[in-house]
Structure formats: structure tokens, C-alpha cells
Scaffold this motif. Structure first.
Motif, PDB file in Angstrom:
ATOM      1  N   MET A 196       0.843  -1.199   0.000  1.00 22.18           N
ATOM      2  CA  MET A 196       0.000   0.000   0.000  1.00 22.18           C
ATOM      3  C   MET A 196       0.878   1.248   0.000  1.00 22.18           C
ATOM      4  O   MET A 196       1.872   1.308   0.714  1.00 22.18           O
ATOM      5  N   ASP A 197       0.513   2.241  -0.811  1.00 21.87           N
ATOM      6  CA  ASP A 197       1.307   3.460  -0.883  1.00 21.87           C
ATOM      7  C   ASP A 197       1.260   4.225   0.445  1.00 21.87           C
ATOM      8  O   ASP A 197       0.253   4.190   1.168  1.00 21.87           O
ATOM      9  N   GLU A 198       2.352   4.918   0.745  1.00 27.35           N
ATOM     10  CA  GLU A 198       2.466   5.655   2.008  1.00 27.35           C
ATOM     11  C   GLU A 198       1.389   6.725   2.168  1.00 27.35           C
ATOM     12  O   GLU A 198       1.054   7.113   3.291  1.00 27.35           O
ATOM     13  N   PHE A 199       0.836   7.216   1.070  1.00 24.69           N
ATOM     14  CA  PHE A 199      -0.231   8.217   1.146  1.00 24.69           C
ATOM     15  C   PHE A 199      -1.377   7.724   2.023  1.00 24.69           C
ATOM     16  O   PHE A 199      -1.924   8.471   2.842  1.00 24.69           O
ATOM     17  N   TYR A 200      -1.740   6.445   1.879  1.00 22.46           N
ATOM     18  CA  TYR A 200      -2.899   5.915   2.603  1.00 22.46           C
ATOM     19  C   TYR A 200      -2.594   5.715   4.084  1.00 22.46           C
ATOM     20  O   TYR A 200      -3.506   5.793   4.921  1.00 22.46           O
ATOM     21  N   THR A 201      -1.342   5.463   4.434  1.00 21.34           N
ATOM     22  CA  THR A 201      -1.003   5.385   5.860  1.00 21.34           C
ATOM     23  C   THR A 201      -0.941   6.785   6.471  1.00 21.34           C
ATOM     24  O   THR A 201      -1.247   6.959   7.654  1.00 21.34           O
ATOM     25  N   ALA A 202      -0.552   7.783   5.679  1.00 21.67           N
ATOM     26  CA  ALA A 202      -0.472   9.155   6.192  1.00 21.67           C
ATOM     27  C   ALA A 202      -1.844   9.699   6.565  1.00 21.67           C
ATOM     28  O   ALA A 202      -1.962  10.520   7.479  1.00 21.67           O
ATOM     29  N   ILE A 203      -2.907   9.276   5.870  1.00 21.45           N
ATOM     30  CA  ILE A 203      -4.252   9.822   6.113  1.00 21.45           C
ATOM     31  C   ILE A 203      -5.082   8.922   7.016  1.00 21.45           C
ATOM     32  O   ILE A 203      -6.242   9.231   7.298  1.00 21.45           O
ATOM     33  N   ARG A 204      -4.497   7.835   7.499  1.00 25.66           N
ATOM     34  CA  ARG A 204      -5.273   6.810   8.198  1.00 25.66           C
ATOM     35  C   ARG A 204      -5.976   7.346   9.438  1.00 25.66           C
ATOM     36  O   ARG A 204      -7.080   6.916   9.781  1.00 25.66           O
ATOM     37  N   ARG A 205      -5.359   8.290  10.160  1.00 28.19           N
ATOM     38  CA  ARG A 205      -5.963   8.794  11.401  1.00 28.19           C
ATOM     39  C   ARG A 205      -7.021   9.866  11.176  1.00 28.19           C
ATOM     40  O   ARG A 205      -7.720  10.238  12.122  1.00 28.19           O
ATOM     41  N   LEU A 206      -7.137  10.389   9.983  1.00 30.95           N
ATOM     42  CA  LEU A 206      -8.103  11.462   9.747  1.00 30.95           C
ATOM     43  C   LEU A 206      -9.529  10.963   9.959  1.00 30.95           C
ATOM     44  O   LEU A 206      -9.840   9.804   9.665  1.00 30.95           O
ATOM     45  N   PRO A 207     -10.419  11.835  10.433  1.00 33.14           N
ATOM     46  CA  PRO A 207     -11.824  11.419  10.594  1.00 33.14           C
ATOM     47  C   PRO A 207     -12.451  11.097   9.253  1.00 33.14           C
ATOM     48  O   PRO A 207     -12.024  11.583   8.197  1.00 33.14           O
ATOM     49  N   GLY A 208     -13.489  10.287   9.281  1.00 34.48           N
ATOM     50  CA  GLY A 208     -14.104   9.781   8.064  1.00 34.48           C
ATOM     51  C   GLY A 208     -14.562  10.843   7.092  1.00 34.48           C
ATOM     52  O   GLY A 208     -14.492  10.644   5.865  1.00 34.48           O
ATOM     53  N   PHE A 209     -15.031  11.998   7.573  1.00 33.64           N
ATOM     54  CA  PHE A 209     -15.564  13.005   6.657  1.00 33.64           C
ATOM     55  C   PHE A 209     -14.481  13.579   5.743  1.00 33.64           C
ATOM     56  O   PHE A 209     -14.794  14.150   4.697  1.00 33.64           O
ATOM     57  N   VAL A 210     -13.216  13.437   6.101  1.00 32.49           N
ATOM     58  CA  VAL A 210     -12.113  13.815   5.215  1.00 32.49           C
ATOM     59  C   VAL A 210     -11.475  12.578   4.595  1.00 32.49           C
ATOM     60  O   VAL A 210     -11.214  12.532   3.390  1.00 32.49           O
ATOM     61  N   ARG A 211     -11.253  11.569   5.397  1.00 32.70           N
ATOM     62  CA  ARG A 211     -10.510  10.393   4.938  1.00 32.70           C
ATOM     63  C   ARG A 211     -11.211   9.679   3.787  1.00 32.70           C
ATOM     64  O   ARG A 211     -10.559   9.226   2.834  1.00 32.70           O
ATOM     65  N   ARG A 212     -12.548   9.578   3.841  1.00 34.22           N
ATOM     66  CA  ARG A 212     -13.251   8.826   2.798  1.00 34.22           C
ATOM     67  C   ARG A 212     -13.016   9.415   1.414  1.00 34.22           C
ATOM     68  O   ARG A 212     -12.799   8.696   0.440  1.00 34.22           O
ATOM     69  N   GLY A 213     -13.064  10.741   1.313  1.00 34.17           N
ATOM     70  CA  GLY A 213     -12.823  11.369   0.016  1.00 34.17           C
ATOM     71  C   GLY A 213     -11.414  11.131  -0.488  1.00 34.17           C
ATOM     72  O   GLY A 213     -11.188  10.914  -1.685  1.00 34.17           O
ATOM     73  N   LEU A 214     -10.447  11.126   0.437  1.00 32.67           N
ATOM     74  CA  LEU A 214      -9.056  10.879   0.047  1.00 32.67           C
ATOM     75  C   LEU A 214      -8.865   9.429  -0.381  1.00 32.67           C
ATOM     76  O   LEU A 214      -8.141   9.132  -1.338  1.00 32.67           O
ATOM     77  N   GLU A 215      -9.514   8.512   0.313  1.00 31.60           N
ATOM     78  CA  GLU A 215      -9.388   7.097  -0.020  1.00 31.60           C
ATOM     79  C   GLU A 215     -10.036   6.751  -1.351  1.00 31.60           C
ATOM     80  O   GLU A 215      -9.672   5.752  -1.987  1.00 31.60           O
ATOM     81  N   GLU A 216     -10.984   7.578  -1.786  1.00 33.74           N
ATOM     82  CA  GLU A 216     -11.659   7.321  -3.066  1.00 33.74           C
ATOM     83  C   GLU A 216     -10.851   7.777  -4.273  1.00 33.74           C
ATOM     84  O   GLU A 216     -11.210   7.474  -5.411  1.00 33.74           O
ATOM     85  N   LEU A 217      -9.757   8.493  -4.033  1.00 29.60           N
ATOM     86  CA  LEU A 217      -8.909   8.895  -5.156  1.00 29.60           C
ATOM     87  C   LEU A 217      -8.301   7.656  -5.808  1.00 29.60           C
ATOM     88  O   LEU A 217      -7.937   6.700  -5.135  1.00 29.60           O
ATOM     89  N   PRO A 218      -8.164   7.648  -7.131  1.00 31.35           N
ATOM     90  CA  PRO A 218      -7.536   6.505  -7.798  1.00 31.35           C
ATOM     91  C   PRO A 218      -6.109   6.304  -7.275  1.00 31.35           C
ATOM     92  O   PRO A 218      -5.403   7.278  -7.003  1.00 31.35           O
ATOM     93  N   PRO A 219      -5.666   5.042  -7.118  1.00 25.31           N
ATOM     94  CA  PRO A 219      -4.302   4.791  -6.642  1.00 25.31           C
ATOM     95  C   PRO A 219      -3.241   5.491  -7.480  1.00 25.31           C
ATOM     96  O   PRO A 219      -2.201   5.906  -6.952  1.00 25.31           O
TER      97      PRO A 219
END
Length: 299
Positions: A1-24
Motif C-alpha cells: 500500500m502506498d504511504e499516502f494511505y497510511t499518512a491519512i489513516r488517522r483522519l476522521p471519516g468526513f475527510v478520509r473517505r474522500g481521500l481514499e476514493e482517489l484513484p491509486p
């Protein structure tokens, strides 16, 4: 898994979900996530900046409210702000994996010293990647022999820390005893559970203290042949390097800037004095090519 996804892991869902939906393919290019009170989420990548898409991926998402930004801050700290007080007094804190969070806002001060943060207005998550860029052959051969020092000069996002990590691994593989002074815990991140990534065999890491104190500790206790440290900041940092060099230790350091003159201005020295402690400088290409050396200057 790219480091980007570990960097955002602690963010609350209202921000994290949008970031996780970005194409890899997009996530792999992002090196900073900007969260600001009253503004949409902005992402920085090699090609520039763009806002986190909103509904339908066709428009910018809604601005973060001030309360939502505070929630992001507390989530990143895992509701334990006091655990990061020492770092916050310097305007940042570091997440597991070495991802640094820069903080802007209203700070508590006493006698002109920062004590803590009262309210947050911006958070800048800088993604730390474990890529190991190659050094030019002439530079690699130089540091594997006897050398005074190497200064890696580049602007924000140009891969200074990434390249420093690569150099520490290269020197260790060559059998050199290496000490890393990791003030911001980004080069080889460590917490109570241990290191976030495997550390080179011949590498000792001094984390969480100032560069000056870390250099003194390494010289006094660890017997290094080479000391590495990130972002020399001022004349006192440079003096600590100069003192270590007198004992026969070589240094590899990063410096914020785009040219040699920036390093000279930062330390209040001329290029001739810089040559007392560094035998060469590596000028990085910039954010479009993180960790890539554009020019080598011999001193």
C-alpha cells in the motif's frame, strides 16, 4: 500500500473517505495534504495543486469548518495532544511512518517561547515515502571513500529526506558506521513499538532531540564514521557540524534552499568556509523529480 494511505489513516471519516476514493494512480503522486479552516482540502503533487473533488468528482469539495479542522487535529493526535507538546512547540508533530504534520494557528507563548497551540487554522500533512533514489555515480563513489561532507540542497518537496534515507542505507551497506540525528523523526521513524521500517544494519538513530544535542550524543557515545541530519537550520547547527568535523567524522546534511548561496546565507558563511566542512553539494531538481540530483558542486 502506498504511504499516502497510511499518512491519512488517522483522519476522521468526513475527510478520509474522500481521500481514499482517489484513484491509486493519483494517490501515489500526492506529497502533501493541506487542511485549512474555511477552505476545501488541497492536495499537492509533482504537477501542482488541486482541490479534493466533491460530489460526483466533478467539483471541489465543501470547505472545512473551523470545528471540523479541530476534529482533524485531535484525530491525528489520537486525542492525546500532550504527547506531542514538545514537537508542537516547534510548529509540527510526526505521525507513525514519519509523516510530518505542520501546524499553523494561535499558539501559547511565554517569554517569546512557544508552549503549545490554542486553536489550529491549518494542517499540512507531508507524506513520507520510503523510495530509495539513486545517487549519480560520481557522488556515490565520493561518499563511499574518504570525504569531508555532503550537503544536499533543495526546496520543499524536492526529496531531501528521501535521499538522506537512501544515503544512510548506502553507507551502511558499505560497512561504514552511521549515526542518524533524526530531530523530526522522519528519516527512520521510531516510536515505543520500534521502527516503522527496517533500519540499515550499521545505522544508529538518535530521535526527537535537537540536531546540536543529537550530534553531541552521537560523537560522545556511538563512535560514528558518518553522521546524517536533516535540514540544518542556522549558524548554531552549522557550528555543531564544524565541531564534529574536527574529530574526523564526515557529515551528510540537508539544507533548505535552491542554490549554494542560500546555504551560505543561512549559516552566515562564505563558500570558502562552507568548504571547510563539505567537500561537495548536491542540488536537487525539485518537486517534479523527488530525490533526483540535478547538479553536483565540488568545493
Amino acid at each position: 500500500m502506498d504511504e499516502f494511505y497510511t499518512a491519512i489513516r488517522r483522519l476522521p471519516g468526513f475527510v478520509r473517505r474522500g481521500l481514499e476514493e482517489l484513484p491509486p494512480s493519483v494517490g501515489r503522486t500526492i506529497h502533501e495534504v493541506h487542511l485549512r479552516s474555511g477552505r476545501p482540502v488541497v492536495l499537492s503533487c509533482a504537477d501542482g495543486q488541486f482541490c479534493l473533488p466533491g460530489a460526483g468528482m466533478a467539483q471541489s469539495g465543501p470547505p472545512l469548518t473551523h470545528q471540523q479542522l479541530q476534529e482533524c487535529f485531535y484525530a491525528l493526535c489520537e486525542r492525546s495532544v500532550h504527547s506531542y507538546e514538545q514537537q508542537l512547540a516547534q510548529g509540527f508533530f510526526t505521525l507513525p511512518g514519519g509523516h510530518r504534520v505542520g501546524v499553523a494557528g494561535l499558539f501559547h507563548t511565554r517569554d517569546q517561547a512557544l508552549l503549545g497551540v490554542q486553536t489550529v487554522t491549518s494542517l499540512n500533512i507531508r507524506v513520507a515515502r520510503t523510495a530509495t533514489p539513486d545517487l549519480p555515480a560520481e557522488l556515490r563513489d565520493h561518499i563511499l571513500g574518504r570525504f569531508r561532507g555532503l550537503a544536499i540542497v533543495g526546496p520543499p518537496g524536492s526529496g531531501k529526506t528521501t535521499l538522506l534515507r537512501s544515503v544512510s542505507a548506502l553507507l551502511s551497506r558499505a560497512g561504514k558506521k552511521v549515526s542518524v540525528v533524526d530531530e523530526r523523526m522522519e528519516i527512520w521513524p521510531c516510536d515505543a513499538a520500534g521502527f516503522a521500517a527496517p533500519v540499515p544494519l550499521n545505522c544508529d538513530v538518535v530521535s526527537g532531540c535537537s540536531k546540536r544535542e543529537g550530534i553531541r550524543m552521537a560523537l560522545r557515545c556511538l563512535g560514528p564514521q558518518v553522521i546524517l541530519c536533516d535540514e540544518l537550520g542556522d549558524e548554531k547547527d552549522y557550528e555543531a557540524v564544524a565541531a564534529g568535523g574536527k574529530g574526523g567524522v564526515s557529515f551528510v546534511c540537508t539544507i533548505h534552499g535552491e542554490e549554494v548561496s542560500a546555504a551560505c546565507r543561512r549559516f552566515g558563511v562564505g563558500e570558502e568556509r562552507l568548504a571547510d566542512n563539505f567537500s561537495c553539494l548536491a542540488l536537487l531538481q525539485g518537486a517534479a523529480h523527488p530525490g533526483a540530483v540535478g547538479q553536483v558542486r565540488w568545493l
